[in-house]
Design an enzyme around this catalytic site. Structure first.
Site, PDB file in Angstrom:
ATOM      1  N   ASN A 167     105.624 -24.963  -9.890  1.00 36.51           N
ATOM      2  CA  ASN A 167     104.873 -24.841  -8.643  1.00 36.51           C
ATOM      3  C   ASN A 167     104.260 -23.454  -8.449  1.00 36.51           C
ATOM      4  O   ASN A 167     103.246 -23.311  -7.790  1.00 36.51           O
ATOM      5  CB  ASN A 167     105.763 -25.187  -7.434  1.00 36.51           C
ATOM      6  CG  ASN A 167     107.145 -24.621  -7.528  1.00 36.51           C
ATOM      7  OD1 ASN A 167     107.881 -24.894  -8.478  1.00 36.51           O
ATOM      8  ND2 ASN A 167     107.530 -23.814  -6.558  1.00 36.51           N
ATOM      9  N   THR A 176     115.247 -48.175   6.783  1.00 31.60           N
ATOM     10  CA  THR A 176     113.987 -48.892   7.036  1.00 31.60           C
ATOM     11  C   THR A 176     112.821 -48.079   6.476  1.00 31.60           C
ATOM     12  O   THR A 176     112.747 -46.868   6.672  1.00 31.60           O
ATOM     13  CB  THR A 176     113.817 -49.127   8.560  1.00 31.60           C
ATOM     14  OG1 THR A 176     114.967 -49.850   8.997  1.00 31.60           O
ATOM     15  CG2 THR A 176     112.555 -49.909   8.874  1.00 31.60           C
ATOM     16  N   CYS A 183     111.332 -13.648   1.062  1.00 32.46           N
ATOM     17  CA  CYS A 183     111.979 -12.679   1.935  1.00 32.46           C
ATOM     18  C   CYS A 183     113.451 -13.055   2.073  1.00 32.46           C
ATOM     19  O   CYS A 183     113.798 -13.995   2.770  1.00 32.46           O
ATOM     20  CB  CYS A 183     111.295 -12.681   3.289  1.00 32.46           C
ATOM     21  SG  CYS A 183     111.755 -11.255   4.251  1.00 32.46           S
TER      22      CYS A 183
HETATM   23  N1  PLP Z   1     109.540 -29.921  -6.606  1.00 37.80           N
HETATM   24  C1  PLP Z   1     108.484 -29.112  -6.700  1.00 37.80           C
HETATM   25  C2  PLP Z   1     108.040 -28.642  -8.050  1.00 37.80           C
HETATM   26  C3  PLP Z   1     107.801 -28.718  -5.558  1.00 37.80           C
HETATM   27  O1  PLP Z   1     106.742 -27.890  -5.658  1.00 37.80           O
HETATM   28  C4  PLP Z   1     108.246 -29.195  -4.302  1.00 37.80           C
HETATM   29  C5  PLP Z   1     107.576 -28.750  -3.063  1.00 37.80           C
HETATM   30  O2  PLP Z   1     107.104 -27.650  -2.955  1.00 37.80           O
HETATM   31  C6  PLP Z   1     109.349 -30.052  -4.259  1.00 37.80           C
HETATM   32  C7  PLP Z   1     109.977 -30.399  -5.433  1.00 37.80           C
HETATM   33  C8  PLP Z   1     109.871 -30.592  -2.984  1.00 37.80           C
HETATM   34  O3  PLP Z   1     109.051 -31.606  -2.459  1.00 37.80           O
HETATM   35  P1  PLP Z   1     109.173 -31.993  -0.906  1.00 37.80           P
HETATM   36  O4  PLP Z   1     108.544 -30.884  -0.142  1.00 37.80           O
HETATM   37  O5  PLP Z   1     108.439 -33.276  -0.791  1.00 37.80           O
HETATM   38  O6  PLP Z   1     110.619 -32.144  -0.627  1.00 37.80           O
END
Ligand code: PLP
Length: 394
Positions: free
Chosen positions: A150, A236, A324
C-alpha cells in the site's frame, strides 16, 4: 479551493454509477435477502448478481466469493481459518511489510504462542523466493503475502509463492486489497487459495470487503452466526454496499488496461517531473514491479508531515510514509524494512492516483512542489548540514 485528490491508496471516491445503483436498496428495496417473501427474494437476486460481478473481475466462481465488512476482516478470516482447519500446525509465514490488518494480527498470534516468520525485503522492497522456500516448513499453517504494498506499490510474486505453497500442501493467502481493480487478477489461472479485497479501494464504499476462498479449500468461519454466505460468514448481508461493490467491480473490469496506461502515464509524468526539478529526491520501491498508480518519493532532509500540510494548504491530498507514534514521527515499518536511510524515510510522500485524476492536476502539483521543498529545506538544520558537507567535499 479545488481539491486535488492523490491519496487513492487510502481510499477512493465512490463512483457516481455505484451510488446510483445502491440508492434504491436503502429506502425502497430494503428487504432481507434471507426472507421467504418476494420482497426479500428480489434483493437476494441482486446480491447474487453482485457476487457474479465481483467473481468476474477476479476470474473466480461466484460461490468462491464471501462478502465481509472490510479488507481487515477478510485478512483476519483467512488467517484464523487456516489455523482452525489445521490446529496441529503452529507456524505462520508472512513479510515485514504487510498492512496492519496482517501485521498486528500475526503479532497477536506470536504472543499467543504461534511461531511467526516475517520475511525481510531488500532495498527495492522485494522479497526473495529462496527465502520464502527456506522459511516454509511442514509446520506452516498459512503463508500470507500481500499482492501489492500500500505504501510503495511494490508487487510481490504471489503466483509463484502460491505454486510453491501448493506443492508443499500449505494454504496460501494474499492481501490483494491494493491490487484488485488496479491490475489484472485471475483466480482461474492461479494457485492462490484465499484472497482479500476491499470495496473502498476501488470506488465502492468503505465497510465492504470480500474474501475469495478457492473451491475445495477447507474453511472455518471467522464471524459465527446465521446461515448467510453459505454458513461461511454470519450476519445479515450489507445489501446496498454489496450491490455497490458489484457495480464498482463491473466498472473496474471495463477498459482496465486502457485506464491503467493513462494512470501510469500521469504517475510517470508526476514522478519524472519531481525527480528532475527537486534535487535529493528518491523513489522508494522497485520502479518496474509496481502498481501503475503509486509513487512513494522521499525528499531528503525535510519532514513528510510538513510537506503534507503545505500541500494540503494548496488543496492537494497525499499521504506520508511516517506514522505519529507516541509524539514522535517514526518512519513507517515498510520504509524501515527496506532500509531507507533516516534522512530520506522522514521526508517520504505517497502519491496514489486514480482514473479520476487529470493532466492539469499533475501540472499543478508539479508547479507547487518545488517551492514547498525549497522553503522547507531553507529552515531544515539537516539540509543546511548536508549542504555544508557537500560544499566542503567538493
Ligand atoms: N490491506 C491493505 C494492503 C490495505 O491497504 C488496507 C487498507 O488500507 C487494508 C488491508 C484494510 O482494508 P480495510 O480498510 O477495508 O479494512
Amino acid at each position: 479551493m479545488k481539491t486535488i485528490y492523490v491519496d487513492n491508496n487510502a481510499t477512493t471516491r465512490v463512483a457516481p454509477e455505484v451510488v446510483e445503483e445502491m440508492t434504491p436498496y436503502f429506502s425502497e428495496l430494503y428487504g432481507n435477502p434471507s426472507s421467504m417473501h418476494f420482497f426479500g427474494g428480489q434483493v437476494q437476486k441482486k446480491v447474487e448478481e453482485a457476487r457474479e460481478r465481483v467473481a468476474a473481475l477476479i476470474g473466480a466462481r461466484p460461490q468462491e466469493i464471501i462478502f465481509t465488512s472490510c479488507g481487515t476482516e477478510s485478512d483476519n478470516a483467512a488467517i484464523f481459518s487456516a489455523l482452525q482447519v489445521a490446529p496441529e500446525k503452529r507456524h505462520v509465514l508472512t513479510t515485514r511489510v504487510e498492512h496492519p490488518a496482517v501485521k498486528n494480527l500475526v503479532a497477536q498470534l506470536k504472543r499467543e504462542g504461534y511461531r511467526v516468520s516475517e520475511l525481510p525485503v531488500d532495498r527495492h522492497g522485494l522479497i526473495s523466493m529462496e527465502e520464502v522456500s527456506r522459511a516454509m516448513t511442514e509446520d506452516t499453517a498459512i503463508v500470507s503475502v500481500m499482492w501489492a504494498n500500500n505504501e510503495t506499490g511494490v508487487l510481490f510474486p504471489v503466483e509463484e509463492i502460491a505454486t510453491l505453497a501448493k506443492s508443499r500442501g500449505v494454504i496460501f493467502h494474499t492481501d490483494a486489497v491494493q491490487a484488485v481493480g488496479k491490475i489484472p487478477v485471475n483466480m482461474a489461472e492461479s494457485q492462490i487459495d484465499m484472497l482479500s479485497l476491499s470495496g473502498h479501494k476501488l470506488h465502492a464504499p468503505k465497510g465492504i470487503g470480500v474474501l475469495y476462498v478457492r473451491r475445495g479449500t477447507r474453511f472455518a468461519p471467522f464471524v459465527i452466526g446465521g446461515h448467510q454466505e453459505e454458513g461461511r460468514r454470519g450476519g445479515t448481508e450489507n445489501v446496498p454496499y454489496i450491490i455497490g461493490l458489484g457495480k464498482a467491480c463491473e466498472l473496474a473490469a471495463s477498459n482496465l488496461e486502457e485506464k491503467n496506461l493513462r494512470v501510469k502515464s500521469l504517475r510517470d509524468k508526476l514522478e519524472n517531473g519531481l525527480l528532475k526539478m527537486i534535487e535529493n529526491s528518491i523513489i522508494n520501491g522497485d520502479r518496474e514491479q509496481r502498481l501503475p498508480n503509486t509513487s512513494s518519493i522521499s525528499f531528503e532532509y525535510v519532514e513528510g508531515e510538513s510537506i503534507l500540510l503545505k500541500l494540503s494548504d494548496k488543496g492537494i491530498c497525499a499521504s506520508s510514509g511516517s506514522a505519529c507514534t507516541s509524539g514522535s514521527l517514526e518512519p513507517s515499518h515498510v520504509l524501515r524494512a527496506m532500509g531507507v536511510p533516516f534522512t530520506a524515510a522522514h521526508g517520504s510522500i505517497r502519491f496514489s492516483l486514480s482514473s479520476y485524476n487529470t493532466e492539469e492536476e499533475i501540472d499543478y502539483i508539479l508547479e507547487v512542489m518545488p517551492p514547498i521543498i525549497e522553503q522547507l529545506r531553507e529552515i531544515s538544520p539537516f539540509w543546511k548540514g548536508a549542504a555544508a558537507r557537500s560544499c566542503s567535499a567538493s
